[in-house]
Motif scaffolding. Sequence first.
Motif, PDB file in Angstrom:
ATOM      1  N   ILE A   6       1.089  -1.479   0.244  1.00  0.00           N
ATOM      2  CA  ILE A   6      -0.077   0.128   0.045  1.00  0.00           C
ATOM      3  C   ILE A   6       0.628   1.355  -0.116  1.00  0.00           C
ATOM      4  N   LYS A  73       0.234  -4.754   3.351  1.00  0.00           N
ATOM      5  CA  LYS A  73      -1.455  -4.703   3.642  1.00  0.00           C
ATOM      6  C   LYS A  73      -2.013  -5.010   4.490  1.00  0.00           C
ATOM      7  N   GLU A 107      -3.498   0.656  -3.925  1.00  0.00           N
ATOM      8  CA  GLU A 107      -2.086  -0.356  -3.845  1.00  0.00           C
ATOM      9  C   GLU A 107      -1.242  -0.632  -5.480  1.00  0.00           C
TER      10      GLU A 107
END
Length: 313
Positions: A6, A73, A107
Amino acid sequence: MNGTWIEVKVVTKSEALEPISGIFYALDCKGVAIEDPNDILGREQGPLTWDFADINILEHKGNAAVVKAYFSKEDNIDEVINYVEEKIKELKDIGINVGEGKVVRTEMHEEDWANNWKKYYKPTKVGNRIVIKPIWEAYVESDEELVVELDPGMAFGTGNHETTRMCVEALEKYVKADTTVFDIGTGSGILAIVASKLGAKHVVGVDLDPVAVDSAKENVEFNKLDNIEILEGNLLDVVNGKADIVVANIIAEIICILTDDVKKVLNKEGLFITSGIIHDRRQMVIDKLQGSGFEVVEVNMDGEWNCIVAKLS
């Protein structure tokens, strides 16, 4: 580090890159990348100067600076973004121009960011003699130049920011062969390394951030220097002895807090080189220095920033 990550990005101004980078280094991020249009726009172009670089390689085509941090994540990204937004508001409140200050989450795959950011870091001359060279770049220095090998992706402080440049210029002016230098908030270790390259006898870099400490130690190793200590902690808790020069490239409020401690570790007539001071906070720092027994000997300005050199009376 493989897989999906991310990216948390802040769209800002060049003058806010270092404090915003500092926000991310206080978190458990997996890497930080900086896009500063001044790296390109501020570089001379033409024969026998720095390599030409195309402004279009930057995400905002030179209209904004960007700090990008990468998280796994599994991290609580909502919490991270709330924290970053709160800290950006604090920077605004103390008068730092953060520009748009927008926080964006994306992402992405690691291969998209792990190395691509390196393409716009080039060797940069700072002051009269110092050349800051990313470790992956080739550079042939002239006889009078001193090359600092740096991994700019490891911690903020790359030599391109006005506050860092003014500190380097002050160190060039005041470091002598028998000088002991303490660098407070050492970050990447750049100022500690510069002091050593300029001939300082002994240099100590101190930082509260363990990520910065590890980064500075690695950068010291890249430069094969054996007279620099990098320590984690508060100044008075970790340093031994006294310095001829203390340099602090932080922000005005922290400089004021540190001034009395710096006085305790400076030799008589020692110098306190301070930067990271916006115009609105300059007089506050001068008043604090003078009230603590320092004589202000220089006030230099570059853009929105000030560098104050004070001597302990």
